[in-house]
Design an enzyme around this catalytic site. Structure first.
Site, PDB file in Angstrom:
ATOM      1  N   ILE A 227       0.233   6.331   0.594  1.00  0.00           N
ATOM      2  CA  ILE A 227       1.009   7.285   1.382  1.00  0.00           C
ATOM      3  C   ILE A 227       2.243   8.099   0.943  1.00  0.00           C
ATOM      4  O   ILE A 227       3.114   8.568   1.937  1.00  0.00           O
ATOM      5  CB  ILE A 227       1.211   6.797   2.743  1.00  0.00           C
TER       6      ILE A 227
ATOM      7  N   THR B  12       0.803  -1.194   0.072  1.00  0.00           N
ATOM      8  CA  THR B  12       0.101   0.020  -0.039  1.00  0.00           C
ATOM      9  C   THR B  12       0.951   1.117   0.186  1.00  0.00           C
ATOM     10  O   THR B  12       0.284   2.504   0.175  1.00  0.00           O
ATOM     11  CB  THR B  12      -0.763   0.020   1.437  1.00  0.00           C
ATOM     12  N   GLU B  13       2.080   1.165  -0.023  1.00  0.00           N
ATOM     13  CA  GLU B  13       3.150   2.377  -0.003  1.00  0.00           C
ATOM     14  C   GLU B  13       2.775   3.352  -0.732  1.00  0.00           C
ATOM     15  O   GLU B  13       2.747   4.790  -0.480  1.00  0.00           O
ATOM     16  CB  GLU B  13       4.361   1.823  -0.458  1.00  0.00           C
ATOM     17  N   VAL B  14       2.294   3.108  -2.255  1.00  0.00           N
ATOM     18  CA  VAL B  14       1.885   4.346  -3.028  1.00  0.00           C
ATOM     19  C   VAL B  14       0.770   5.393  -2.392  1.00  0.00           C
ATOM     20  O   VAL B  14       0.756   6.507  -2.767  1.00  0.00           O
ATOM     21  CB  VAL B  14       1.712   4.097  -4.264  1.00  0.00           C
TER      22      VAL B  14
ATOM     23  N   PHE C  95       4.705   6.801  -0.533  1.00  0.00           N
ATOM     24  CA  PHE C  95       6.104   6.044  -0.602  1.00  0.00           C
ATOM     25  C   PHE C  95       6.141   5.205  -1.739  1.00  0.00           C
ATOM     26  O   PHE C  95       5.332   5.154  -2.494  1.00  0.00           O
ATOM     27  CB  PHE C  95       6.015   5.234   0.813  1.00  0.00           C
TER      28      PHE C  95
END
Length: 258
Positions: free
Chosen positions: A138, A134-136, A140
């Site tokens: 937030i 799920t990084e994208v 990241f």
């Protein structure tokens, strides 16, 4: 200070347990260091033939700890490079470990937690488990894990799950070839144990080690270069305005308007 990782050996199986259930087994520098140390111990233990990675509580790992994310906003570039190298060391320790590593995923495995499962040789999960990078969402990037993920699933799937940051089920993870087995939560402990015992009794330890080396060392000869690039990308992204905006909104539980 309470151990965030538990380590025990029985019947030639080392069980490494993430022990931070009150924080949904979220990753922070101490946990990453303890995990790395536990896997190195298993690597050097002649009594160990197979390693099981699992977690206490109802979440395998929810990704980065909130306090850890908050600290990242204030790190220098050099500190972020060092921090990224610690995660790289954990992942490469597991990936190159001369023992078979089995992940027993019960509950959610998100972001860095999903990365941990991705690195393991064999992955069991329950029907209730969810996965996601799920990084994208937030600001990241899933830089380090992407180097390994490309070896497990097709490029089109890599792009789909990394670019969307979507959460997906264990059954979907199985279709993606990200995991190996979906097992009922009531049975997973026994089934994983039986699988590990079958490797211990049915296969040569030396042959398991060399076969794993054959796979890891020939699948992607450019892996180390990819990881070096990923560490630099991690550090650069953490200096971006999008990262600062995303982390701030996430920590304050505010809707992010990208």
């Amino acid at each position: 200070m309470e151990n965030l990782v538990l380590y025990q050996v029985a019947e030639r199986i080392a069980t490494i347990t993430i022990n931070r259930p009150e924080k949904r087994n979220a990753l922070n520098p101490q946990l990453i260091a303890e995990l790395t140390s536990a896997f190195i111990t298993a690597s050097e233990d002649d009594l160990v033939k197979v390693v099981i990675l699992k977690a206490n509580g109802d979440t395998f790992s929810a990704g980065a700890d909130l306090a850890y994310l908050q600290q990242l906003q204030h790190n220098t570039f050099e500190e972020n490079v060092a921090d990224s190298n610690h995660l790289k060391k954990l992942f490469t320790t597991i990936y190159y470990l001369p023992k078979v590593v089995i992940a027993q995923v019960e509950g959610h495995a998100i972001a860095g937690g999903c990365g941990l499962a991705t690195i393991c040789d064999i992955v069991f999960a329950t029907p209730e488990s969810n996965f996601g990078y799920t990084e994208v969402k937030i600001g990241f990037v899933p830089a380090i894990v992407s180097c390994f993920l490309k070896q497990k699933v097709s490029e089109s799937i890599v792009k789909e799950i990394l670019l969307t940051g979507k959460i997906f089920s264990a059954e979907q993870a199985l279709k993606y070839n990200l995991i190996n087995f979906v097992t009922n939560s009531s049975d997973i402990h026994q089934i994983v144990r039986e699988f590990a015992l079958s490797l211990c009794s049915g296969s040569s330890g030396n042959s398991l080690m060399i076969t794993k080396q054959l796979i890891t060392q020939t699948t992607n000869p450019l892996l180390e270069k990819c990881l070096e690039t990923a560490v630099q990308i991690n550090a650069r992204v953490r200096e971006s305005e999008d990262f600062k905006k995303g982390i701030s909104s996430f920590l304050n539980k505010e809707k992010i308007n990208w």
